[in-house]
Design a protein around this motif. Structure first.
Motif, PDB file in Angstrom:
ATOM      1  N   LEU A  90      -9.986   5.312   1.201  1.00 31.25           N
ATOM      2  CA  LEU A  90     -10.606   6.579   0.812  1.00 31.25           C
ATOM      3  C   LEU A  90      -9.554   7.663   0.589  1.00 31.25           C
ATOM      4  CD1 LEU A  90     -13.729   6.645   3.156  1.00 31.25           C
ATOM      5  CD2 LEU A  90     -13.675   6.289   0.677  1.00 31.25           C
ATOM      6  N   LYS A  91      -8.495   7.657   1.427  1.00 27.49           N
ATOM      7  CA  LYS A  91      -7.404   8.612   1.215  1.00 27.49           C
ATOM      8  C   LYS A  91      -6.740   8.376  -0.144  1.00 27.49           C
ATOM      9  CE  LYS A  91      -4.276   9.801   4.122  1.00 27.49           C
ATOM     10  NZ  LYS A  91      -3.925  11.010   4.831  1.00 27.49           N
ATOM     11  N   PHE A  92      -6.504   7.121  -0.485  1.00 23.30           N
ATOM     12  CA  PHE A  92      -5.902   6.794  -1.781  1.00 23.30           C
ATOM     13  C   PHE A  92      -6.782   7.302  -2.917  1.00 23.30           C
ATOM     14  CE2 PHE A  92      -2.996   2.922  -0.782  1.00 23.30           C
ATOM     15  CZ  PHE A  92      -2.342   3.668   0.179  1.00 23.30           C
ATOM     16  N   LEU A  93      -8.086   7.073  -2.808  1.00 20.41           N
ATOM     17  CA  LEU A  93      -9.000   7.527  -3.856  1.00 20.41           C
ATOM     18  C   LEU A  93      -9.024   9.048  -3.950  1.00 20.41           C
ATOM     19  CD1 LEU A  93     -11.994   5.065  -3.462  1.00 20.41           C
ATOM     20  CD2 LEU A  93     -10.323   5.171  -5.306  1.00 20.41           C
ATOM     21  N   ALA A  94      -8.957   9.733  -2.810  1.00 25.07           N
ATOM     22  CA  ALA A  94      -8.955  11.196  -2.828  1.00 25.07           C
ATOM     23  C   ALA A  94      -7.695  11.731  -3.508  1.00 25.07           C
ATOM     24  CB  ALA A  94      -9.067  11.741  -1.402  1.00 25.07           C
ATOM     25  N   VAL A  95      -6.549  11.142  -3.193  1.00 21.91           N
ATOM     26  CA  VAL A  95      -5.301  11.589  -3.832  1.00 21.91           C
ATOM     27  C   VAL A  95      -5.334  11.266  -5.323  1.00 21.91           C
ATOM     28  CG1 VAL A  95      -2.807  11.213  -3.917  1.00 21.91           C
ATOM     29  CG2 VAL A  95      -3.939  11.472  -1.721  1.00 21.91           C
ATOM     30  N   ALA A  96      -5.792  10.072  -5.673  1.00 20.75           N
ATOM     31  CA  ALA A  96      -5.875   9.699  -7.088  1.00 20.75           C
ATOM     32  C   ALA A  96      -6.834  10.623  -7.833  1.00 20.75           C
ATOM     33  CB  ALA A  96      -6.315   8.245  -7.224  1.00 20.75           C
ATOM     34  N   GLY A  97      -7.951  10.959  -7.216  1.00 16.23           N
ATOM     35  CA  GLY A  97      -8.904  11.868  -7.849  1.00 16.23           C
ATOM     36  C   GLY A  97      -8.329  13.249  -8.065  1.00 16.23           C
ATOM     37  N   SER A  98      -7.595  13.741  -7.068  1.00 13.93           N
ATOM     38  CA  SER A  98      -7.007  15.075  -7.231  1.00 13.93           C
ATOM     39  C   SER A  98      -5.952  15.080  -8.330  1.00 13.93           C
ATOM     40  CB  SER A  98      -6.420  15.569  -5.909  1.00 13.93           C
ATOM     41  OG  SER A  98      -5.359  14.745  -5.487  1.00 13.93           O
ATOM     42  N   ILE A  99      -5.182  14.022  -8.428  1.00 14.22           N
ATOM     43  CA  ILE A  99      -4.156  13.943  -9.471  1.00 14.22           C
ATOM     44  C   ILE A  99      -4.799  13.829 -10.855  1.00 14.22           C
ATOM     45  CG2 ILE A  99      -2.293  12.482 -10.369  1.00 14.22           C
ATOM     46  CD1 ILE A  99      -1.589  11.931  -7.397  1.00 14.22           C
ATOM     47  N   MET A 100      -5.933  13.151 -10.912  1.00 20.37           N
ATOM     48  CA  MET A 100      -6.632  12.999 -12.186  1.00 20.37           C
ATOM     49  C   MET A 100      -7.056  14.355 -12.752  1.00 20.37           C
ATOM     50  SD  MET A 100     -10.077  10.783 -12.877  1.00 20.37           S
ATOM     51  CE  MET A 100     -11.071  11.820 -11.844  1.00 20.37           C
ATOM     52  N   GLY A 127       0.817  -1.211   0.000  1.00 22.30           N
ATOM     53  CA  GLY A 127       0.000   0.000   0.000  1.00 22.30           C
ATOM     54  C   GLY A 127       0.849   1.257   0.000  1.00 22.30           C
ATOM     55  N   ASP A 128       1.937   1.262   0.774  1.00 21.94           N
ATOM     56  CA  ASP A 128       2.829   2.428   0.793  1.00 21.94           C
ATOM     57  C   ASP A 128       3.481   2.643  -0.565  1.00 21.94           C
ATOM     58  OD1 ASP A 128       2.269   2.814   3.476  1.00 21.94           O
ATOM     59  OD2 ASP A 128       4.028   1.684   4.149  1.00 21.94           O
ATOM     60  N   LEU A 129       3.927   1.555  -1.183  1.00 23.64           N
ATOM     61  CA  LEU A 129       4.555   1.681  -2.497  1.00 23.64           C
ATOM     62  C   LEU A 129       3.550   2.132  -3.552  1.00 23.64           C
ATOM     63  CD1 LEU A 129       6.789  -1.506  -2.442  1.00 23.64           C
ATOM     64  CD2 LEU A 129       7.494   0.859  -2.084  1.00 23.64           C
ATOM     65  N   PHE A 130       2.335   1.624  -3.465  1.00 29.75           N
ATOM     66  CA  PHE A 130       1.287   2.010  -4.403  1.00 29.75           C
ATOM     67  C   PHE A 130       0.941   3.487  -4.228  1.00 29.75           C
ATOM     68  CE2 PHE A 130      -3.235   1.964  -5.800  1.00 29.75           C
ATOM     69  CZ  PHE A 130      -2.991   1.631  -7.116  1.00 29.75           C
ATOM     70  N   PHE A 131       0.882   3.955  -2.966  1.00 27.93           N
ATOM     71  CA  PHE A 131       0.590   5.362  -2.685  1.00 27.93           C
ATOM     72  C   PHE A 131       1.665   6.260  -3.290  1.00 27.93           C
ATOM     73  CE2 PHE A 131       0.410   9.071   0.237  1.00 27.93           C
ATOM     74  CZ  PHE A 131      -0.891   9.444  -0.013  1.00 27.93           C
ATOM     75  N   ASP A 132       2.916   5.845  -3.219  1.00 29.53           N
ATOM     76  CA  ASP A 132       4.007   6.639  -3.796  1.00 29.53           C
ATOM     77  C   ASP A 132       3.909   6.730  -5.316  1.00 29.53           C
ATOM     78  OD1 ASP A 132       4.983   7.121  -1.287  1.00 29.53           O
ATOM     79  OD2 ASP A 132       6.548   5.591  -1.391  1.00 29.53           O
ATOM     80  N   LEU A 133       3.359   5.706  -5.951  1.00 30.11           N
ATOM     81  CA  LEU A 133       3.209   5.746  -7.410  1.00 30.11           C
ATOM     82  C   LEU A 133       2.240   6.834  -7.865  1.00 30.11           C
ATOM     83  CD1 LEU A 133       3.248   2.012  -8.500  1.00 30.11           C
ATOM     84  CD2 LEU A 133       4.946   3.771  -8.976  1.00 30.11           C
ATOM     85  N   PHE A 134       1.279   7.196  -7.007  1.00 29.95           N
ATOM     86  CA  PHE A 134       0.383   8.287  -7.357  1.00 29.95           C
ATOM     87  C   PHE A 134       1.170   9.572  -7.591  1.00 29.95           C
ATOM     88  CE2 PHE A 134      -3.108   6.015  -4.899  1.00 29.95           C
ATOM     89  CZ  PHE A 134      -3.743   5.579  -6.052  1.00 29.95           C
ATOM     90  N   PHE A 135       2.236   9.745  -6.842  1.00 26.33           N
ATOM     91  CA  PHE A 135       3.000  10.977  -6.959  1.00 26.33           C
ATOM     92  C   PHE A 135       3.888  10.987  -8.204  1.00 26.33           C
ATOM     93  CE2 PHE A 135       1.570  10.703  -2.646  1.00 26.33           C
ATOM     94  CZ  PHE A 135       0.992  11.959  -2.499  1.00 26.33           C
TER      95      PHE A 135
END
Length: 177
Positions: free
Chosen positions: A126-136, A57-65
Protein backbone atom coordinates in the motif's frame (compact mmCIF):
# COMPACT_ATOMS: atom_id res chain seq x y z
CA UNK A 1 11.63 -8.06 31.53
CA UNK A 2 11.10 -6.04 28.36
CA UNK A 3 14.85 -5.64 27.85
CA UNK A 4 15.40 -9.40 28.33
CA UNK A 5 12.71 -10.15 25.75
CA UNK A 6 14.26 -7.67 23.34
CA UNK A 7 17.71 -9.22 23.80
CA UNK A 8 16.27 -12.72 23.24
CA UNK A 9 14.57 -11.53 20.05
CA UNK A 10 17.82 -9.97 18.88
CA UNK A 11 19.76 -13.17 19.61
CA UNK A 12 17.11 -15.25 17.84
CA UNK A 13 17.23 -12.95 14.82
CA UNK A 14 21.05 -12.99 14.80
CA UNK A 15 21.12 -16.78 15.18
CA UNK A 16 18.56 -17.20 12.39
CA UNK A 17 20.56 -14.91 10.09
CA UNK A 18 23.79 -16.78 10.85
CA UNK A 19 22.21 -20.24 10.51
CA UNK A 20 20.78 -19.40 7.10
CA UNK A 21 23.92 -17.89 5.65
CA UNK A 22 24.62 -21.05 3.68
CA UNK A 23 21.67 -20.65 1.33
CA UNK A 24 21.05 -18.07 -1.39
CA UNK A 25 21.82 -14.62 0.09
CA UNK A 26 20.53 -15.50 3.55
CA UNK A 27 17.00 -16.25 2.39
CA UNK A 28 15.36 -18.91 4.44
CA UNK A 29 12.49 -20.99 3.17
CA UNK A 30 12.03 -23.27 6.15
CA UNK A 31 9.13 -22.59 8.47
CA UNK A 32 6.00 -20.61 7.86
CA UNK A 33 5.69 -16.88 7.46
CA UNK A 34 3.32 -15.65 10.20
CA UNK A 35 0.17 -13.76 9.36
CA UNK A 36 1.16 -10.96 11.76
CA UNK A 37 4.25 -10.33 13.85
CA UNK A 38 5.34 -7.01 15.37
CA UNK A 39 8.45 -5.37 13.93
CA UNK A 40 11.74 -6.64 15.37
CA UNK A 41 14.51 -4.22 16.25
CA UNK A 42 17.66 -4.79 14.18
CA UNK A 43 20.33 -3.21 16.38
CA UNK A 44 20.80 -3.37 20.14
CA UNK A 45 23.44 -1.48 22.05
CA UNK A 46 26.51 -3.63 22.64
CA UNK A 47 25.33 -6.45 20.38
CA UNK A 48 26.66 -7.37 16.93
CA UNK A 49 24.82 -5.66 14.11
CA UNK A 50 22.75 -7.62 11.63
CA UNK A 51 22.89 -5.77 8.34
CA UNK A 52 19.74 -5.73 6.23
CA UNK A 53 19.70 -7.57 2.95
CA UNK A 54 18.79 -5.43 -0.06
CA UNK A 55 15.81 -6.98 -1.77
CA UNK A 56 13.97 -6.35 -5.01
CA UNK A 57 11.27 -4.37 -3.22
CA UNK A 58 13.80 -1.80 -2.01
CA UNK A 59 15.25 -1.41 -5.49
CA UNK A 60 11.79 -1.15 -7.02
CA UNK A 61 10.82 1.51 -4.43
CA UNK A 62 13.89 3.56 -5.40
CA UNK A 63 12.85 3.48 -9.06
CA UNK A 64 9.72 5.44 -8.15
CA UNK A 65 11.96 8.33 -7.23
CA UNK A 66 13.59 8.25 -10.66
CA UNK A 67 10.12 8.83 -12.09
CA UNK A 68 9.56 11.57 -9.50
CA UNK A 69 12.76 13.34 -10.58
CA UNK A 70 11.63 13.16 -14.21
CA UNK A 71 8.14 14.48 -13.41
CA UNK A 72 9.55 17.24 -11.19
CA UNK A 73 11.89 18.27 -13.98
CA UNK A 74 8.98 18.40 -16.41
CA UNK A 75 6.98 20.48 -13.93
CA UNK A 76 9.89 22.85 -13.35
CA UNK A 77 10.55 23.31 -17.07
CA UNK A 78 6.86 24.07 -17.62
CA UNK A 79 7.13 26.97 -15.16
CA UNK A 80 10.08 28.72 -16.82
CA UNK A 81 8.27 31.87 -17.85
CA UNK A 82 7.81 35.30 -16.33
CA UNK A 83 4.43 34.49 -14.77
CA UNK A 84 4.97 31.03 -13.27
CA UNK A 85 8.62 30.83 -12.15
CA UNK A 86 7.91 31.63 -8.48
CA UNK A 87 4.90 29.32 -8.34
CA UNK A 88 6.90 26.57 -10.04
CA UNK A 89 9.76 26.97 -7.58
CA UNK A 90 7.40 26.82 -4.58
CA UNK A 91 5.60 23.78 -5.99
CA UNK A 92 8.95 22.10 -6.69
CA UNK A 93 10.19 22.61 -3.13
CA UNK A 94 6.87 21.47 -1.63
CA UNK A 95 6.51 18.37 -3.79
CA UNK A 96 10.18 17.42 -3.43
CA UNK A 97 9.93 17.83 0.36
CA UNK A 98 6.85 15.62 0.58
CA UNK A 99 8.45 12.90 -1.56
CA UNK A 100 11.73 13.13 0.34
CA UNK A 101 9.79 12.56 3.55
CA UNK A 102 8.24 9.37 2.14
CA UNK A 103 11.70 8.09 1.21
CA UNK A 104 13.13 9.10 4.59
CA UNK A 105 10.27 7.35 6.45
CA UNK A 106 10.97 4.15 4.53
CA UNK A 107 14.72 4.38 5.09
CA UNK A 108 14.36 5.10 8.80
CA UNK A 109 11.97 2.21 9.43
CA UNK A 110 13.84 -0.33 7.30
CA UNK A 111 17.21 0.48 8.86
CA UNK A 112 15.94 0.05 12.42
CA UNK A 113 13.34 -2.73 12.18
CA UNK A 114 12.64 -5.87 10.23
CA UNK A 115 9.23 -7.32 9.47
CA UNK A 116 8.64 -10.88 8.39
CA UNK A 117 4.89 -11.33 8.03
CA UNK A 118 2.03 -11.07 5.55
CA UNK A 119 0.32 -8.04 7.10
CA UNK A 120 3.44 -5.89 6.76
CA UNK A 121 3.96 -7.06 3.18
CA UNK A 122 0.46 -5.80 2.44
CA UNK A 123 1.17 -2.53 4.26
CA UNK A 124 4.40 -2.01 2.26
CA UNK A 125 2.48 -2.74 -0.93
CA UNK A 126 0.00 0.00 0.00
CA UNK A 127 2.91 2.36 0.71
CA UNK A 128 4.33 1.61 -2.75
CA UNK A 129 0.95 2.33 -4.35
CA UNK A 130 0.60 5.58 -2.40
CA UNK A 131 4.04 6.80 -3.51
CA UNK A 132 3.39 5.71 -7.10
CA UNK A 133 0.03 7.49 -7.06
CA UNK A 134 1.52 10.70 -5.75
CA UNK A 135 4.24 10.64 -8.39
CA UNK A 136 1.65 10.01 -11.09
CA UNK A 137 -0.02 13.34 -10.20
CA UNK A 138 3.14 15.46 -10.62
CA UNK A 139 2.22 17.23 -13.84
CA UNK A 140 3.09 20.53 -15.57
CA UNK A 141 2.45 23.67 -13.55
CA UNK A 142 -0.54 24.67 -15.68
CA UNK A 143 -2.44 21.59 -14.44
CA UNK A 144 -1.20 21.72 -10.86
CA UNK A 145 -2.18 25.39 -10.50
CA UNK A 146 -5.59 24.98 -12.15
CA UNK A 147 -8.31 24.96 -9.45
CA UNK A 148 -10.56 22.82 -11.67
CA UNK A 149 -7.88 20.15 -12.19
CA UNK A 150 -7.66 16.98 -10.09
CA UNK A 151 -3.83 16.75 -10.07
CA UNK A 152 -3.12 18.71 -6.88
CA UNK A 153 -5.88 16.97 -4.92
CA UNK A 154 -4.69 13.56 -6.18
CA UNK A 155 -1.11 14.29 -5.17
CA UNK A 156 -2.14 15.48 -1.72
CA UNK A 157 -4.45 12.49 -1.19
CA UNK A 158 -1.73 9.95 -2.01
CA UNK A 159 0.92 11.74 0.06
CA UNK A 160 -1.55 11.86 2.96
CA UNK A 161 -2.23 8.13 2.57
CA UNK A 162 1.50 7.37 2.72
CA UNK A 163 1.92 9.65 5.75
CA UNK A 164 -0.93 7.89 7.56
CA UNK A 165 0.58 4.48 6.80
CA UNK A 166 3.98 5.65 8.07
CA UNK A 167 2.37 7.10 11.18
CA UNK A 168 0.57 3.80 11.78
CA UNK A 169 3.85 1.90 11.49
CA UNK A 170 5.49 4.31 13.94
CA UNK A 171 2.62 3.84 16.40
CA UNK A 172 2.90 0.09 16.00
CA UNK A 173 6.60 0.26 16.84
CA UNK A 174 5.88 2.43 19.86
CA UNK A 175 3.12 0.22 21.27
CA UNK A 176 4.03 -3.30 20.04
CA UNK A 177 7.73 -3.63 19.23
Amino acid sequence: DAMDAAEQASEAFTTTAQDNSHDDHGHHDHGKVPYYAPPMQRVFYGKPQVLPHVNWGDLFFDLFFVAAAYNLGTMLISSLDDQNWLRGTIYFVGIFGALFQTWYNDLGFSSRYTVLDHVHRLIWGLKFLAVAGSIMFITPISLLADPHSFETLGFIAFVLLEALISMGLSMEVYFRA
